[in-house]
Design an enzyme around this catalytic site. Structure first.
Site, PDB file in Angstrom:
ATOM      1  N   ASP A 173      32.034  21.901 -14.516  1.00 22.06           N
ATOM      2  CA  ASP A 173      30.813  22.473 -13.945  1.00 22.06           C
ATOM      3  C   ASP A 173      30.963  23.019 -12.384  1.00 22.06           C
ATOM      4  O   ASP A 173      30.719  24.020 -12.101  1.00 22.06           O
ATOM      5  CB  ASP A 173      29.584  21.402 -14.110  1.00 22.06           C
ATOM      6  CG  ASP A 173      29.063  21.194 -15.331  1.00 22.06           C
ATOM      7  OD1 ASP A 173      29.747  21.575 -16.413  1.00 22.06           O
ATOM      8  OD2 ASP A 173      28.561  19.935 -15.638  1.00 22.06           O
ATOM      9  N   TYR A 223      27.216   9.751 -22.793  1.00 24.37           N
ATOM     10  CA  TYR A 223      28.519  10.767 -22.385  1.00 24.37           C
ATOM     11  C   TYR A 223      29.480   9.708 -22.002  1.00 24.37           C
ATOM     12  O   TYR A 223      30.873   9.896 -22.349  1.00 24.37           O
ATOM     13  CB  TYR A 223      27.990  11.618 -21.150  1.00 24.37           C
ATOM     14  CG  TYR A 223      28.886  12.452 -20.594  1.00 24.37           C
ATOM     15  CD1 TYR A 223      28.952  13.554 -21.051  1.00 24.37           C
ATOM     16  CD2 TYR A 223      29.829  12.002 -19.289  1.00 24.37           C
ATOM     17  CE1 TYR A 223      29.853  14.423 -20.508  1.00 24.37           C
ATOM     18  CE2 TYR A 223      30.602  12.769 -18.814  1.00 24.37           C
ATOM     19  CZ  TYR A 223      30.732  14.192 -19.382  1.00 24.37           C
ATOM     20  OH  TYR A 223      31.673  15.193 -18.858  1.00 24.37           O
TER      21      TYR A 223
HETATM   22  C1  GLA Z   1      28.671  18.106 -19.021  1.00 28.60           C
HETATM   23  C2  GLA Z   1      29.625  17.685 -18.017  1.00 28.60           C
HETATM   24  C3  GLA Z   1      30.962  18.471 -18.004  1.00 28.60           C
HETATM   25  C4  GLA Z   1      31.295  18.639 -19.390  1.00 28.60           C
HETATM   26  C5  GLA Z   1      30.354  18.863 -20.291  1.00 28.60           C
HETATM   27  C6  GLA Z   1      30.562  18.888 -21.971  1.00 28.60           C
HETATM   28  O1  GLA Z   1      28.159  19.173 -18.795  1.00 28.60           O
HETATM   29  O2  GLA Z   1      29.168  17.645 -16.628  1.00 28.60           O
HETATM   30  O3  GLA Z   1      32.043  17.925 -17.358  1.00 28.60           O
HETATM   31  O4  GLA Z   1      32.066  17.379 -19.850  1.00 28.60           O
HETATM   32  O5  GLA Z   1      29.034  18.063 -20.119  1.00 28.60           O
HETATM   33  O6  GLA Z   1      31.465  19.705 -22.093  1.00 28.60           O
END
Ligand code: GLA
Length: 387
Positions: A173, A223
């Site tokens: 991101d 997550y």
């Molecule tokens: C979120 C996290 C990213 C990535 C996505 C899944 O957006 O911030 O780093 O791991 O999930 O692809």
């Protein structure tokens, strides 16, 4: 410029005069390559039009004062001369984290007043948090009259996310928000951070985003749990091959051979990551070749793998993907971002956008009694000082 209104508000809150800077930090959408970044794998995101903006001005003391158009009347204040601590309000932890990491990296900062506004839906998986971190960092650098390498900026902002928002996110991101390129998607190798920019021809393609309006929560433990399950997978594969440092190093055949020897859930998590890496590099190649049908097919496979093996989708996202794929001229669709709500992304022929939008609006509203927010976007530049 939309920020003119913000400038007026800034003067009302902080007083007039002085040199104002305007910073724009985009959100992002990931075309393919989900939950691969923290496995040293590949991602294929682009920066999008909705963004966070900051209007800011230097102060002659060490204070940072932040106002947000989303919370009128409130000002968050902290000092760069003291240890910056996280706390309430939660949104301020992102700018606080960005300031703290720049200071920790030894970059001399000065105080600033800033008004933050946002056209990105929050909690929808379009990286409003990375945009706020990177935007704040860009603002502080502009005010201090200095600059740093874009990837270093992204890495510092990722650290801010880890330590101030307490989300153990990967590097996708912040990298795309800081370093996106207009008209292009970025194939990012999350191991060595090398990048290949692939053009998205607006004559052929539209990128359409549909928000399920189900708020996703990365802060929730799912997550972090996925990350741990991947690490469990790595530990298993390392036993027979110490060269394996991450799931990036594991082949599809190795995963298949581990079936029955690994806990089923860990096996499926590994199968997703390993197959997703292959799909992502393949999709970038096919996009270069303008083989849009192939790219679309890979996107749908990615969605199915996220739904069945990685288990991060929800019925609302599955529904939006299935309905999008019924529209003529839509090459592919998948959930995008961390999952558990948020958005789908679809790749479509320009002439199909209207039908896609009305079809998704009608079918989704009928099924889930809420209206999805749908927009088409071009790929934009990463965070910029625009004034
Ligand atoms: C979120 C996290 C990213 C990535 C996505 C899944 O957006 O911030 O780093 O791991 O999930 O692809």
């Amino acid at each position: 410029m939309p920020e003119d209104n913000d400038k007026r508000q800034f003067a009302e809150i902080f007083g007039g005069g002085g040199k104002l800077h305007v910073i724009r930090a985009p959100g992002r959408v990931n075309l393919i390559g989900e939950h691969t970044d923290y496995n040293d794998g590949f991602v294929f995101p682009m920066a999008i039009e909705p963004h966070v903006s900051l209007v800011c001005r230097a102060r002659d003391d060490g204070k940072i004062r932040l106002a947000s158009t989303a919370y009128p009347g409130a000002i968050v204040e902290f000092s760069i001369e003291q240890k910056i601590t996280r706390g309430e309000p939660a949104w301020a932890n992102y700018p606080k984290g960005a300031a703290a990491q720049l200071i920790a990296a030894g970059i001399p900062l000065t105080g600033m007043d800033a008004l933050i506004s946002n056209t990105l839906p929050v909690g929808s998986g379009l990286s409003s948090s990375a945009a706020l971190e990177v935007g704040t960092a860009r603002a502080l650098l502009a005010i201090a009259g200095t600059d740093i390498d874009v990837q270093r900026l992204a890495l510092l902002c990722q650290k801010a996310e880890h330590e101030y928002a307490l989300v153990p996110s990967g590097i996708m991101d912040q990298t795309i928000v800081a370093g996106g390129k207009a008209g292009h998607a970025m194939l990012l190798d999350c191991r060595d951070l090398s990048k290949q920019f692939v053009p998205i021809d607006p004559a052929d393609l539209r990128v359409v985003i549909a928000n399920s309006m189900v708020e996703h929560k990365l802060v929730g433990g799912e997550y972090a749990l996925r990350r741990r399950q991947c690490e469990e997978g790595v530990a298993f594969f390392r036993k027979s091959n110490p060269e394996i440092k991450a799931l990036r190093d594991v082949t599809a055949a190795q995963v298949q051979a581990a079936k029955g020897r690994l806990a089923d859930v860990v096996f499926r998590r590994c199968r997703h990551v390993v197959s997703e890496n292959a799909r992502t590099t393949e999709a970038a190649k096919q996009l270069v070749n303008r083989e849009y049908e192939q790219v679309g097919e890979l996107m749908v496979q990615s969605h199915n793998s996220l739904r069945d093996d990685y288990e991060v989708s929800v019925p609302e996202l599955d529904f939006l993907v299935a309905e999008a794929m019924r529209v003529k001229g839509v090459y592919g669709a998948r959930m995008t971002g961390g999952g558990f709500g948020g958005c789908i992304v679809a790749l479509a022929q320009p002439r199909s956008v209207e039908t896609l939008t009305s079809h998704l609006t009608a079918t989704y509203s009928a099924k889930f009694a809420k209206r999805p927010e749908i927009f088409a976007t071009t790929a934009t530049d990463g965070a910029r000082v625009i004034e």
